[in-house]
Scaffold this active site. Structure first.
Site, PDB file in Angstrom:
ATOM      1  N   LEU A 262       0.862  -1.197   0.000  1.00  0.00           N
ATOM      2  CA  LEU A 262       0.000   0.000   0.000  1.00  0.00           C
ATOM      3  C   LEU A 262       0.887   1.233   0.000  1.00  0.00           C
ATOM      4  CD1 LEU A 262      -2.527  -1.109   2.792  1.00  0.00           C
ATOM      5  CD2 LEU A 262      -3.019  -0.971   0.345  1.00  0.00           C
ATOM      6  N   HIS A 263       0.633   2.145  -0.934  1.00  0.00           N
ATOM      7  CA  HIS A 263       1.397   3.399  -0.897  1.00  0.00           C
ATOM      8  C   HIS A 263       0.611   4.604  -1.419  1.00  0.00           C
ATOM      9  CE1 HIS A 263       2.050   2.414  -5.131  1.00  0.00           C
ATOM     10  NE2 HIS A 263       2.423   3.664  -5.319  1.00  0.00           N
ATOM     11  N   ARG A 264      -0.627   4.368  -1.887  1.00  0.00           N
ATOM     12  CA  ARG A 264      -1.408   5.505  -2.418  1.00  0.00           C
ATOM     13  C   ARG A 264      -1.767   6.453  -1.281  1.00  0.00           C
ATOM     14  NH1 ARG A 264      -0.502   5.359  -7.503  1.00  0.00           N
ATOM     15  NH2 ARG A 264      -0.524   3.227  -8.228  1.00  0.00           N
TER      16      ARG A 264
ATOM     17  N   ASP B 133      -2.660  -1.585  -3.550  1.00  0.00           N
ATOM     18  CA  ASP B 133      -3.254  -0.445  -4.246  1.00  0.00           C
ATOM     19  C   ASP B 133      -2.385  -0.029  -5.437  1.00  0.00           C
ATOM     20  OD1 ASP B 133      -1.131   0.828  -2.972  1.00  0.00           O
ATOM     21  OD2 ASP B 133      -2.388   2.107  -1.709  1.00  0.00           O
TER      22      ASP B 133
ATOM     23  N   ARG C 214       7.047   6.166   1.388  1.00  0.00           N
ATOM     24  CA  ARG C 214       6.008   7.103   1.869  1.00  0.00           C
ATOM     25  C   ARG C 214       5.101   6.416   2.901  1.00  0.00           C
ATOM     26  NH1 ARG C 214       3.064  10.160  -1.745  1.00  0.00           N
ATOM     27  NH2 ARG C 214       1.682  10.676  -0.028  1.00  0.00           N
TER      28      ARG C 214
END
Ligand code: UD1
Length: 381
Positions: free
Chosen positions: A216-218, A290, A251
């Site tokens: 997940l990084h969005r 994602d 992130r």
């Protein structure tokens, strides 16, 4: 030997962020093969420096046997506008000092759009690999990058019939669209025999088919702490105690530090190199992500994939492949995992032309375009 020209032509190949590296590798391989056979296309590899550390960049060059970049623009991190502006300025300077005959960009990251704009304004034609895909989600910087890049691209290399249709709807003529397949899948297929277990495989006691992979990084999923925590709780409970391996994007690492902790079955590991990451995917019970690119890899590997987004720019991974758009609602995540455990997940097939030959097709078309007089200065529209 090619007819029509005795001189070589120089293509800039632009790469900036992690998902670009798997896309350029097969194009470079095909260019090298043509050169060895007497072809006249040459390339200059331009790394923008959008991703700069070993985990996000260096390891990929090494594992995918991509040569050292000829130029590194070293832009590093920044806000969307800062990063885009720095890439535009530095690439423009490079082109003014040493012009190329074509700028080839891949994917949808800031480097893609920034270099396309700088090139086109200096009347250097632009080719876009993975052109025409659309999510319709204007909150994603990638969607803006796709639309703007395609608005000024001369030649479009596409991965799907949907992408071709999107481009036709935007007024692009068929003579500028080349349905070549998927370079990311070229890289996957060529590297399948080289995939290898990460060092922590034994330590975490992972067994094929008995663990999950999460990425997940969005911003929509990870930037807001409460929502991110709820999502992780839903993943942990839905996966019923099986280990959940979570390679962490930089992130996401920032958000995780703020969260303080994650459910016990979720095993945080560093962002993985290509060969280890795809080993993990290939042997997983399912992937929860994602990302867009990963849904293509799970489709080809036949691994169930739950996408925690409301839309996708890669609909064929859903209509043909193993992917399902689950969204970010924790209840929906739980329901989807229940179906997976009940063995009710679809089996999936392989989209048209995802056959490992996209890189060769692209280079073949570029030779036609640049040497056989299909008009290089092609007008837009
Ligand atoms: C970018 C792409 C996205 C892609 C993703 C894959 C855009 C708009 N987004 O998002 O499409 O899916 O890459 O990774 O281009 N950082 C590091 N080390 C690095 C690179 C980044 O620590 O090597 C940090 C940066 O300092 C920043 C964060 O990671 O804080 C985000 O990096 P950035 O390139 O801005 O965007 P991504 O979220 O990675």
């Amino acid at each position: 030997m090619l007819r029509g020209s005795a001189t070589v032509k120089l293509i800039d190949i632009i790469a900036g962020a992690r998902p670009n590296f798997m896309k350029i590798a097969p194009i470079i391989r095909a260019l090298e093969a043509r050169k060895a056979a007497g072809g006249l296309l040459r390339y200059r590899l331009v790394h923008t420096g959008q991703h700069y550390d070993a985990r996000m960049s260096g390891n990929f060059f090494e594992q995918l046997e991509i040569p050292e970049p000829d130029v590194n623009l070293e832009v590093g991190s920044g806000t969307q506008a800062e990063q885009t502006a720095a890439i535009m300025t530095r690439y423009e300077r490079l082109l003014m000092e040493a012009r190329s005959d074509l700028c080839l960009v891949v994917g949808d990251v800031n480097s893609t759009m920034a270099c396309a704009i700088s090139a086109r304004k200096l009347c250097v034609p632009v080719a876009h690999v993975e052109a025409g895909i659309r999510s319709g989600d204007w909150t994603m910087p990638e969607e803006i990058n796709r639309v703007l890049t395609d608005a000024i691209t001369n030649w479009f290399f596409t991965t799907s019939e949907e992408a071709n249709q999107n481009l036709r709807r935007a007024g692009v003529g068929d003579e500028r669209i080349f349905f070549v397949g998927n370079t990311m899948i070229d890289t996957l297929l060529v590297n399948l025999p080289r995939l290898r277990a990460p060092a922590f495989w034994d330590e975490l006691q992972l067994q094929a088919g008995e663990y999950f992979v999460v990425t997940l990084h969005r911003p929509a999923n990870v930037d807001e702490c409460d929502g991110f925590a709820r999502l992780l709780a839903a993943v942990a409970s839905g996966t019923r105690g099986l280990p959940v391996v979570f390679p962490v994007h930089p992130r996401t690492a920032k958000s995780l530090r703020e969260l303080g902790g994650v459910p016990e079955s979720i095993r945080l590991v560093d962002a993985q190199p290509y060969l280890e990451f795809n080993w993990l995917v290939k042997h997983a019970k399912a992937v929860i992500t994602d990302s867009g690119g990963i849904t293509e890899e799970t489709t080809v590997l036949g691994v169930p994939c739950l996408t925690l987004r409301e839309s996708t720019e890669r609909p064929e991974t859903v209509t043909v492949g193993t992917n399902e758009l689950v969204g970010s609602d924790p209840a929906a995540v739980g329901n989807a995992l229940d179906r997976l455990f009940a063995d009710k997940w679809k089996r999936g097939g392989i989209p048209d032309r995802w056959d490992g030959r996209a890189g060769e097709r692209i280079v073949g078309e570029l030779e036609q375009l640049l040497f056989q007089g299909r008009n290089v200065a092609a007008k837009l529209g």
